[in-house]
Design an enzyme around this catalytic site. Sequence first.
Site, PDB file in Angstrom:
ATOM      1  CE  LYS A  45      -0.324   1.458  -0.706  1.00 43.01           C
ATOM      2  NZ  LYS A  45       0.466   2.218  -1.683  1.00 43.01           N
ATOM      3  CB  CYS A 131       3.935   7.574  -6.832  1.00 50.25           C
ATOM      4  SG  CYS A 131       4.508   7.110  -5.181  1.00 50.25           S
TER       5      CYS A 131
END
Length: 310
Positions: A45, A131
């Site tokens: 992650k 992101c």
Amino acid sequence: MVSTKTSIGAFDFDNCLMNAAGVYCMTRKELEAIESSAAGSFVTKTGTLEARAGNPEPRYSNTDWGSINSMGLPNKGVDYYLDFVTELQEEGGHKNHFLSLVGMSPEETHTILKKVEASNYNGLVELNLSCPNVPGKPQIAYDFETTDAILSEVFSYYTKPLGIKLPPYFDIVHFDQAAAIFNKYPLAFVNSVNSIGNGLVIDDETVVIKPKNGFGGIGGDFIKPTALANVHAFYQRLNPSIKIIGTGGVKSGRDAFEHILCGASMVQIGTALHKEGPAIFERITKELQNIMAEKGYDSIEDFRGKLHYL
């Protein structure tokens, strides 16, 4: 048997398939499940300097054609993931791995990378410049000036293998401009693409996720044509030393085959992994091997990047 082995820089992988950052990688338990599967590697992650809870739920929704999410970078902090991949490295006998990371500001990004530089971890790092789901934070890689400045400073002190995760680009001139920047630096790879930012999915009269009034990143079937275009555009433009990881819309061996045909050296699976679990790697590997055998290919290098034009 045909081989799906591959390499990025000095790192070898028994299989070109792996998870995409954000899926099956939040905890050690999830990462261990990928490690013990048929996947050739895992990526963690995306770790930030401090742990983050992420955006309010519901923040992920499956659809018939894929998924929409606005996770907001929930993670356990970079130290959690750095410690784990370093432990695996020191134990030996494991696969090579990717540590995904980014700061909530350029200053934090440099703080994190300097931490990794000073650590015993010698594996691959994926700097997430893409992101799309942190409120108030733009996608870094759409700002070419900022991207250039960050990479210039990073490579003034960072000496370990580093690649970058990219958002999708949609204009030919942007491929040209981005590649010109990336070619200035000793990148090990680029990962293309992250989800298509700020889509909107409606069920009856209501959005399906809570953050940002329902706006979120699109993954799955719809993203594959965009992902393939990005993979091939960068394959055509980047220095041969910069490998490409293809991500987007992979749920079958044929999808993986097309990413490699466009130039990908590794292929990441996100939405379909979320739906099917780690057993997906064995299925897609077999499907890919069957396609290769039918076409007479012994390795992925036999056809990587060899897309035919009319």
